[in-house]
Write a protein that holds these residues in place. Structure first.
Motif, mmCIF file in Angstrom:
data_model
loop_
_atom_site.group_PDB
_atom_site.id
_atom_site.type_symbol
_atom_site.label_atom_id
_atom_site.label_comp_id
_atom_site.label_asym_id
_atom_site.label_seq_id
_atom_site.Cartn_x
_atom_site.Cartn_y
_atom_site.Cartn_z
ATOM 1 N N ILE A 125 0.849 -1.188 0.000
ATOM 2 C CA ILE A 125 0.000 0.000 0.000
ATOM 3 C C ILE A 125 0.887 1.241 0.000
ATOM 4 O O ILE A 125 1.830 1.339 0.780
ATOM 5 C CB ILE A 125 -0.918 0.011 1.251
ATOM 6 C CG1 ILE A 125 -1.793 -1.242 1.269
ATOM 7 C CG2 ILE A 125 -1.755 1.278 1.311
ATOM 8 C CD1 ILE A 125 -2.731 -1.382 0.098
ATOM 9 N N GLN A 126 0.560 2.171 -0.883
ATOM 10 C CA GLN A 126 1.205 3.475 -0.908
ATOM 11 C C GLN A 126 0.195 4.514 -0.437
ATOM 12 O O GLN A 126 -1.000 4.383 -0.715
ATOM 13 C CB GLN A 126 1.662 3.846 -2.318
ATOM 14 C CG GLN A 126 2.724 2.936 -2.868
ATOM 15 C CD GLN A 126 3.061 3.269 -4.315
ATOM 16 O OE1 GLN A 126 2.273 3.855 -5.040
ATOM 17 N NE2 GLN A 126 4.253 2.862 -4.741
ATOM 18 N N VAL A 127 0.674 5.535 0.271
ATOM 19 C CA VAL A 127 -0.205 6.615 0.722
ATOM 20 C C VAL A 127 0.246 7.913 0.072
ATOM 21 O O VAL A 127 1.417 8.086 -0.258
ATOM 22 C CB VAL A 127 -0.213 6.751 2.260
ATOM 23 C CG1 VAL A 127 -0.789 5.498 2.889
ATOM 24 C CG2 VAL A 127 1.164 7.017 2.804
ATOM 25 N N TYR A 128 -0.711 8.808 -0.124
ATOM 26 C CA TYR A 128 -0.424 10.057 -0.814
ATOM 27 C C TYR A 128 0.029 11.120 0.176
ATOM 28 O O TYR A 128 -0.635 11.392 1.171
ATOM 29 C CB TYR A 128 -1.666 10.538 -1.568
ATOM 30 C CG TYR A 128 -1.396 11.745 -2.425
ATOM 31 C CD1 TYR A 128 -0.611 11.633 -3.566
ATOM 32 C CD2 TYR A 128 -1.904 12.989 -2.095
ATOM 33 C CE1 TYR A 128 -0.349 12.728 -4.362
ATOM 34 C CE2 TYR A 128 -1.651 14.098 -2.885
ATOM 35 C CZ TYR A 128 -0.864 13.960 -4.016
ATOM 36 O OH TYR A 128 -0.612 15.056 -4.799
ATOM 37 N N ASP A 129 1.178 11.727 -0.121
ATOM 38 C CA ASP A 129 1.706 12.837 0.664
ATOM 39 C C ASP A 129 1.371 14.117 -0.093
ATOM 40 O O ASP A 129 1.980 14.412 -1.129
ATOM 41 C CB ASP A 129 3.216 12.676 0.839
ATOM 42 C CG ASP A 129 3.842 13.793 1.657
ATOM 43 O OD1 ASP A 129 3.116 14.707 2.088
ATOM 44 O OD2 ASP A 129 5.062 13.749 1.860
ATOM 45 N N ALA A 130 0.404 14.864 0.401
ATOM 46 C CA ALA A 130 -0.070 16.061 -0.297
ATOM 47 C C ALA A 130 0.987 17.160 -0.336
ATOM 48 O O ALA A 130 1.035 17.941 -1.285
ATOM 49 C CB ALA A 130 -1.344 16.581 0.355
ATOM 50 N N ILE A 131 1.840 17.238 0.673
ATOM 51 C CA ILE A 131 2.862 18.286 0.702
ATOM 52 C C ILE A 131 3.906 18.041 -0.380
ATOM 53 O O ILE A 131 4.281 18.950 -1.114
ATOM 54 C CB ILE A 131 3.516 18.366 2.102
ATOM 55 C CG1 ILE A 131 2.465 18.794 3.121
ATOM 56 C CG2 ILE A 131 4.704 19.310 2.099
ATOM 57 C CD1 ILE A 131 2.917 18.722 4.549
ATOM 58 N N LEU B 138 4.032 7.560 -1.119
ATOM 59 C CA LEU B 138 5.066 6.951 -0.296
ATOM 60 C C LEU B 138 4.650 5.528 0.056
ATOM 61 O O LEU B 138 3.468 5.257 0.263
ATOM 62 C CB LEU B 138 5.256 7.752 0.997
ATOM 63 C CG LEU B 138 5.570 9.234 0.833
ATOM 64 C CD1 LEU B 138 5.545 9.933 2.178
ATOM 65 C CD2 LEU B 138 6.907 9.420 0.160
ATOM 66 N N GLU B 139 5.629 4.642 0.152
ATOM 67 C CA GLU B 139 5.334 3.266 0.521
ATOM 68 C C GLU B 139 4.983 3.216 2.000
ATOM 69 O O GLU B 139 5.728 3.707 2.838
ATOM 70 C CB GLU B 139 6.543 2.391 0.234
ATOM 71 C CG GLU B 139 6.206 0.950 0.047
ATOM 72 C CD GLU B 139 7.368 0.180 -0.551
ATOM 73 O OE1 GLU B 139 7.938 -0.620 0.196
ATOM 74 O OE2 GLU B 139 7.678 0.393 -1.729
ATOM 75 N N TYR B 140 3.836 2.628 2.329
ATOM 76 C CA TYR B 140 3.329 2.601 3.702
ATOM 77 C C TYR B 140 3.463 1.212 4.318
ATOM 78 O O TYR B 140 3.873 1.062 5.456
ATOM 79 C CB TYR B 140 1.873 3.050 3.696
ATOM 80 C CG TYR B 140 1.303 3.461 5.025
ATOM 81 C CD1 TYR B 140 1.860 4.498 5.750
ATOM 82 C CD2 TYR B 140 0.180 2.834 5.541
ATOM 83 C CE1 TYR B 140 1.327 4.906 6.962
ATOM 84 C CE2 TYR B 140 -0.366 3.228 6.743
ATOM 85 C CZ TYR B 140 0.202 4.263 7.450
ATOM 86 O OH TYR B 140 -0.337 4.658 8.649
ATOM 87 N N ALA B 141 3.089 0.214 3.570
ATOM 88 C CA ALA B 141 3.206 -1.180 4.018
ATOM 89 C C ALA B 141 3.515 -2.027 2.798
ATOM 90 O O ALA B 141 2.944 -1.816 1.730
ATOM 91 C CB ALA B 141 1.907 -1.650 4.663
ATOM 92 N N SER B 142 4.428 -2.976 2.947
ATOM 93 C CA SER B 142 4.758 -3.834 1.812
ATOM 94 C C SER B 142 5.012 -5.257 2.286
ATOM 95 O O SER B 142 5.295 -5.499 3.452
ATOM 96 C CB SER B 142 5.964 -3.298 1.046
ATOM 97 O OG SER B 142 7.112 -3.362 1.850
ATOM 98 N N ASN B 143 4.914 -6.171 1.341
ATOM 99 C CA ASN B 143 5.069 -7.585 1.613
ATOM 100 C C ASN B 143 5.819 -8.202 0.438
ATOM 101 O O ASN B 143 5.370 -8.087 -0.695
ATOM 102 C CB ASN B 143 3.685 -8.223 1.780
ATOM 103 C CG ASN B 143 3.745 -9.641 2.291
ATOM 104 O OD1 ASN B 143 4.799 -10.243 2.376
ATOM 105 N ND2 ASN B 143 2.590 -10.188 2.622
#
Length: 164
Positions: free
Chosen positions: A89-95, A100-105
């Motif tokens: 899962i990647q999450v969006y960094d608005a700034i 960004l990678e948030y959790a990976s397997n």
């Protein structure tokens, strides 16, 4: 004297009202718990393929406004070459205006799972499972990364369901 009689009448009326409420049975509001308790699984990266090319495939951005987390499942449908796939899962960094990678397997088997929920703790997780005890951000998306040049390929699917 008139003032103390008026005070006495108000005190008696208040006592009578409290007694009436106290004798009524207490009823708590119970939420209606009807299945499904969690939202149904949504295919957020259906049958993504990476054959003969290194790189990353990403799913569409999902928006979380009120859910506690997600449970995502990755299923490899077919592979060629040595089986090793990284997904997550990647999450969006608005700034920074980037993901960004948030959790990976890094998966070597046919199936894997990622659980993201604030406060989640697992003492013994099954093989191929990642538990992240952080809250799920507002904007997120799945990704699938295949490394191996022209000797490796993977066709797989990621499906996620929100945890209410």
């Amino acid at each position: 004297m008139i003032r103390s009689a008026r005070f006495l009448m108000i005190a008696l009326a208040a006592t009578a009202a409290l007694t009436a409420f106290a004798s009524a049975p207490a009823r708590a509001q119970v939420p209606a718990l009807q299945p499904p308790y969690n939202t149904p699984s949504v295919s957020v990266l259906p049958l993504a393929s990476r054959f003969g090319v290194d790189g990353t495939v990403v799913g569409s951005q999902q928006t979380n406004t009120d859910k506690l987390g997600i449970v995502c499942r990755h299923k490899v449908v077919s592979t060629s070459g040595a089986s090793s796939v990284q997904w997550g899962i990647q999450v969006y960094d608005a700034i920074a205006a980037t993901y960004l990678e948030y959790a990976s397997n890094t998966q070597t088997g046919a199936e894997g799972m990622i659980v993201i929920r604030a406060g989640s703790v697992a003492s013994a997780v099954p093989t191929g499972t990642v538990v992240l005890g952080l809250p799920l951000p507002n904007a997120w998306r799945p990704f699938l990364r295949v490394v191996g040049g022209n000797t490796f390929g993977s066709r797989s699917q990621i499906s996620c369901g929100y945890v209410k």
